[in-house]
Design a protein around this motif. Structure first.
Motif, PDB file in Angstrom:
ATOM      1  N   ASP A  42       0.808  -1.222   0.000  1.00 50.03           N
ATOM      2  CA  ASP A  42       0.000   0.000   0.000  1.00 50.03           C
ATOM      3  C   ASP A  42       0.838   1.266   0.000  1.00 50.03           C
ATOM      4  OD1 ASP A  42      -2.641  -1.261   0.235  1.00 50.03           O
ATOM      5  OD2 ASP A  42      -1.906  -1.930   2.187  1.00 50.03           O
ATOM      6  N   GLY A  43       2.140   1.138   0.148  1.00 50.46           N
ATOM      7  CA  GLY A  43       3.012   2.295   0.181  1.00 50.46           C
ATOM      8  C   GLY A  43       4.397   1.892   0.649  1.00 50.46           C
ATOM      9  N   ILE A  44       5.253   2.886   0.782  1.00 48.64           N
ATOM     10  CA  ILE A  44       6.660   2.684   1.121  1.00 48.64           C
ATOM     11  C   ILE A  44       6.962   3.341   2.460  1.00 48.64           C
ATOM     12  CG2 ILE A  44       9.029   3.378   0.507  1.00 48.64           C
ATOM     13  CD1 ILE A  44       8.136   3.271  -2.442  1.00 48.64           C
ATOM     14  N   GLU A  45       7.685   2.623   3.322  1.00 48.99           N
ATOM     15  CA  GLU A  45       8.372   3.274   4.434  1.00 48.99           C
ATOM     16  C   GLU A  45       9.816   3.426   3.978  1.00 48.99           C
ATOM     17  OE1 GLU A  45       9.625   2.767   9.119  1.00 48.99           O
ATOM     18  OE2 GLU A  45       7.609   2.139   8.485  1.00 48.99           O
ATOM     19  N   LEU A  46      10.199   4.641   3.690  1.00 48.71           N
ATOM     20  CA  LEU A  46      11.449   4.922   2.987  1.00 48.71           C
ATOM     21  C   LEU A  46      12.592   5.181   3.966  1.00 48.71           C
ATOM     22  CD1 LEU A  46      12.701   5.552   0.125  1.00 48.71           C
ATOM     23  CD2 LEU A  46      12.251   7.958   0.665  1.00 48.71           C
ATOM     24  N   TRP A  47      13.598   4.332   3.926  1.00 48.43           N
ATOM     25  CA  TRP A  47      14.841   4.562   4.676  1.00 48.43           C
ATOM     26  C   TRP A  47      15.487   5.819   4.104  1.00 48.43           C
ATOM     27  CZ3 TRP A  47      20.204   2.690   3.346  1.00 48.43           C
ATOM     28  CH2 TRP A  47      21.076   2.749   4.448  1.00 48.43           C
ATOM     29  N   GLU A  48      15.726   6.818   4.950  1.00 53.48           N
ATOM     30  CA  GLU A  48      16.094   8.127   4.423  1.00 53.48           C
ATOM     31  C   GLU A  48      17.386   8.130   3.617  1.00 53.48           C
ATOM     32  OE1 GLU A  48      16.535  11.181   7.322  1.00 53.48           O
ATOM     33  OE2 GLU A  48      17.998  10.096   8.515  1.00 53.48           O
ATOM     34  N   ASN A  49      18.309   7.228   3.910  1.00 53.32           N
ATOM     35  CA  ASN A  49      19.541   7.200   3.109  1.00 53.32           C
ATOM     36  C   ASN A  49      19.277   6.834   1.654  1.00 53.32           C
ATOM     37  OD1 ASN A  49      20.951   7.947   5.337  1.00 53.32           O
ATOM     38  ND2 ASN A  49      22.094   6.047   5.579  1.00 53.32           N
ATOM     39  N   HIS A  50      18.117   6.235   1.383  1.00 54.88           N
ATOM     40  CA  HIS A  50      17.782   5.928  -0.007  1.00 54.88           C
ATOM     41  C   HIS A  50      17.491   7.184  -0.826  1.00 54.88           C
ATOM     42  CE1 HIS A  50      16.904   1.461   0.886  1.00 54.88           C
ATOM     43  NE2 HIS A  50      18.049   1.586   0.226  1.00 54.88           N
ATOM     44  N   VAL A  51      17.348   8.335  -0.160  1.00 51.67           N
ATOM     45  CA  VAL A  51      17.311   9.597  -0.906  1.00 51.67           C
ATOM     46  C   VAL A  51      18.463  10.520  -0.530  1.00 51.67           C
ATOM     47  CG1 VAL A  51      14.866   9.632  -1.528  1.00 51.67           C
ATOM     48  CG2 VAL A  51      15.565  10.521   0.695  1.00 51.67           C
ATOM     49  N   LEU A  52      18.805  10.575   0.745  1.00 52.82           N
ATOM     50  CA  LEU A  52      19.839  11.533   1.153  1.00 52.82           C
ATOM     51  C   LEU A  52      21.224  11.155   0.648  1.00 52.82           C
ATOM     52  CD1 LEU A  52      18.855  12.474   4.826  1.00 52.82           C
ATOM     53  CD2 LEU A  52      18.199  13.567   2.675  1.00 52.82           C
ATOM     54  N   LEU A  53      21.492   9.866   0.505  1.00 54.11           N
ATOM     55  CA  LEU A  53      22.819   9.419   0.055  1.00 54.11           C
ATOM     56  C   LEU A  53      22.778   8.785  -1.323  1.00 54.11           C
ATOM     57  CD1 LEU A  53      24.249   7.845   3.363  1.00 54.11           C
ATOM     58  CD2 LEU A  53      24.492  10.184   2.504  1.00 54.11           C
ATOM     59  N   ASN A  54      21.718   9.079  -2.068  1.00 44.71           N
ATOM     60  CA  ASN A  54      21.574   8.473  -3.383  1.00 44.71           C
ATOM     61  C   ASN A  54      21.639   9.550  -4.461  1.00 44.71           C
ATOM     62  OD1 ASN A  54      21.207   6.177  -5.033  1.00 44.71           O
ATOM     63  ND2 ASN A  54      19.723   5.339  -3.584  1.00 44.71           N
ATOM     64  N   SER A  55      21.297   9.183  -5.665  1.00 41.55           N
ATOM     65  CA  SER A  55      21.293  10.113  -6.790  1.00 41.55           C
ATOM     66  C   SER A  55      20.437  11.344  -6.483  1.00 41.55           C
ATOM     67  CB  SER A  55      20.740   9.394  -8.023  1.00 41.55           C
ATOM     68  OG  SER A  55      20.306  10.315  -8.983  1.00 41.55           O
ATOM     69  N   PRO A  56      20.892  12.539  -6.846  1.00 40.08           N
ATOM     70  CA  PRO A  56      20.097  13.753  -6.614  1.00 40.08           C
ATOM     71  C   PRO A  56      18.730  13.699  -7.293  1.00 40.08           C
ATOM     72  CG  PRO A  56      22.343  14.321  -7.224  1.00 40.08           C
ATOM     73  CD  PRO A  56      22.202  12.839  -7.442  1.00 40.08           C
ATOM     74  N   GLU A  57      18.602  12.880  -8.323  1.00 40.95           N
ATOM     75  CA  GLU A  57      17.341  12.777  -9.056  1.00 40.95           C
ATOM     76  C   GLU A  57      16.352  11.813  -8.412  1.00 40.95           C
ATOM     77  OE1 GLU A  57      20.442  14.465 -11.145  1.00 40.95           O
ATOM     78  OE2 GLU A  57      20.412  12.296 -10.706  1.00 40.95           O
ATOM     79  N   GLU A  58      16.772  11.127  -7.356  1.00 32.91           N
ATOM     80  CA  GLU A  58      15.925  10.059  -6.810  1.00 32.91           C
ATOM     81  C   GLU A  58      14.637  10.591  -6.187  1.00 32.91           C
ATOM     82  OE1 GLU A  58      15.003   5.952  -5.674  1.00 32.91           O
ATOM     83  OE2 GLU A  58      15.744   7.107  -7.368  1.00 32.91           O
ATOM     84  N   ILE A  59      14.682  11.730  -5.530  1.00 38.14           N
ATOM     85  CA  ILE A  59      13.446  12.270  -4.938  1.00 38.14           C
ATOM     86  C   ILE A  59      12.402  12.521  -6.027  1.00 38.14           C
ATOM     87  CG2 ILE A  59      12.412  14.298  -3.855  1.00 38.14           C
ATOM     88  CD1 ILE A  59      14.688  14.385  -1.910  1.00 38.14           C
ATOM     89  N   ASP A  60      12.803  13.156  -7.119  1.00 36.06           N
ATOM     90  CA  ASP A  60      11.852  13.407  -8.200  1.00 36.06           C
ATOM     91  C   ASP A  60      11.355  12.109  -8.817  1.00 36.06           C
ATOM     92  OD1 ASP A  60      11.922  16.136  -7.916  1.00 36.06           O
ATOM     93  OD2 ASP A  60      13.554  16.406  -9.362  1.00 36.06           O
ATOM     94  N   ALA A  61      12.252  11.124  -8.950  1.00 34.59           N
ATOM     95  CA  ALA A  61      11.840   9.839  -9.520  1.00 34.59           C
ATOM     96  C   ALA A  61      10.805   9.152  -8.637  1.00 34.59           C
ATOM     97  CB  ALA A  61      13.062   8.939  -9.716  1.00 34.59           C
ATOM     98  N   LEU A  62      10.989   9.235  -7.331  1.00 29.07           N
ATOM     99  CA  LEU A  62      10.011   8.641  -6.425  1.00 29.07           C
ATOM    100  C   LEU A  62       8.678   9.382  -6.497  1.00 29.07           C
ATOM    101  CD1 LEU A  62      12.254   7.841  -3.337  1.00 29.07           C
ATOM    102  CD2 LEU A  62      10.876   6.196  -4.619  1.00 29.07           C
ATOM    103  N   LYS A  63       8.727  10.709  -6.533  1.00 29.13           N
ATOM    104  CA  LYS A  63       7.488  11.482  -6.647  1.00 29.13           C
ATOM    105  C   LYS A  63       6.759  11.145  -7.944  1.00 29.13           C
ATOM    106  CE  LYS A  63       7.463  15.830  -5.662  1.00 29.13           C
ATOM    107  NZ  LYS A  63       7.848  17.267  -5.600  1.00 29.13           N
ATOM    108  N   ASN A  64       7.500  11.027  -9.024  1.00 29.15           N
ATOM    109  CA  ASN A  64       6.893  10.760 -10.322  1.00 29.15           C
ATOM    110  C   ASN A  64       6.359   9.337 -10.444  1.00 29.15           C
ATOM    111  OD1 ASN A  64       7.478  13.367 -11.143  1.00 29.15           O
ATOM    112  ND2 ASN A  64       9.418  12.805 -12.104  1.00 29.15           N
ATOM    113  N   SER A  65       6.802   8.448  -9.552  1.00 27.44           N
ATOM    114  CA  SER A  65       6.318   7.070  -9.595  1.00 27.44           C
ATOM    115  C   SER A  65       4.843   6.985  -9.228  1.00 27.44           C
ATOM    116  CB  SER A  65       7.123   6.188  -8.645  1.00 27.44           C
ATOM    117  OG  SER A  65       6.764   6.416  -7.286  1.00 27.44           O
TER     118      SER A  65
END
Length: 257
Positions: A42-65
């Motif tokens: 039903d959704g994601i519990e997102l470990w914050e390092n999956h955005v803070l220490l990942n590709s700068p584009e990852e936040i937008d990619a997750l939003k666009n998903s």
């Protein structure tokens, strides 16, 4: 403050082999989002390092998903030295449109008032409709349900809510609901036996007993599959771990009927 009914989320820390060592992400969660959706989460519990220490584009990619970030799972600290990291986490949670943010207090009881002050300051930077979820965890000041209840009374607002671990000893779980009651709105689920993560189907009697405790206490909140069989094992394999999580999802869904 609304409460979520029988929603089950996938914790991305479950899939992350580097969760406790380097903490450097080994996957892009955005590449899994459609799979999560199709497999019934039903959704994601997102470990914050999956955005803070990942590709700068990852936040937008997750939003666009289009797949919801149900919980932003943060490990910021609430001493005065943690202000910069708290600001980064708040910005990420806002950009992602997270419906809830999970946090942990530290373990220094002498800093209780500092933790609370800095938590309230941090929360002021989050969306007003975002639930604030404290993981009542061992080795933090919130590991005792009586003390935790006192802190929640001081926090006062309904948006301050609690996470408990759903597969602990039933007598311990019952104590949490006795003292915190409807403050508990989210449950982390991880089957464990003899110090190893296992599938829920191997401990179904414990699952059944603990879900009854939750129902009897009036719990109507959400769940995250936090860990599962295959996590923290030599040669950990992401596909094997995910298949275990899918089995846990099936077992938990059936137990909630």
């Amino acid at each position: 403050m609304s409460r979520v009914d029988k929603k089950i989320f996938i914790g991305t820390v479950l899939l992350e082999k580097n969760r406790w060592k380097s903490r450097i992400p080994s996957l892009l969660v955005s590449e899994w989002a459609e799979r999560f959706r199709n497999d019934g989460f039903d959704g994601i519990e997102l470990w914050e390092n999956h955005v803070l220490l990942n590709s700068p584009e990852e936040i937008d990619a997750l939003k666009n998903s289009g797949f919801p970030i149900a919980v932003y799972n943060s490990y910021v600290t609430f001493d005065d030295e943690g202000a910069e990291k708290r600001a980064r986490a708040a910005d990420a949670a806002c950009r992602l449109g997270a419906k809830a943010v999970k946090y942990n207090f530290g373990d220094d009881i002498s800093l209780r008032d500092t933790y609370i002050k800095n938590l309230k300051d941090w929360v002021s930077k989050l969306p007003s409709d975002c639930r604030i979820l404290c993981e009542c965890h061992a080795n933090t000041i919130m590991e005792d349900p009586v003390f935790a209840a006192e802190v929640f009374r001081e926090l006062g607002e309904d948006r301050y809510q609690a996470i408990v671990h759903g597969m602990i000893d039933p007598s311990d779980l019952e104590k949490w609901f006795v003292h915190l009651g409807k403050t508990i709105t989210h449950v982390h689920v991880a089957g464990m036996k003899d110090g190893k993560y296992i599938r829920l189907r191997k401990i179904q009697e414990r699952l059944k007993e603990n879900l009854k405790i939750m129902r009897d206490a009036g719990f109507s909140g959400s769940f995250t599959l936090e860990f599962t069989e295959g996590c923290a094992t030599p040669g950990e394999n992401i596909e094997d771990v995910y298949n275990s999580a899918l089995d846990d999802l099936k077992v938990l869904r059936e137990a909630l009927l």
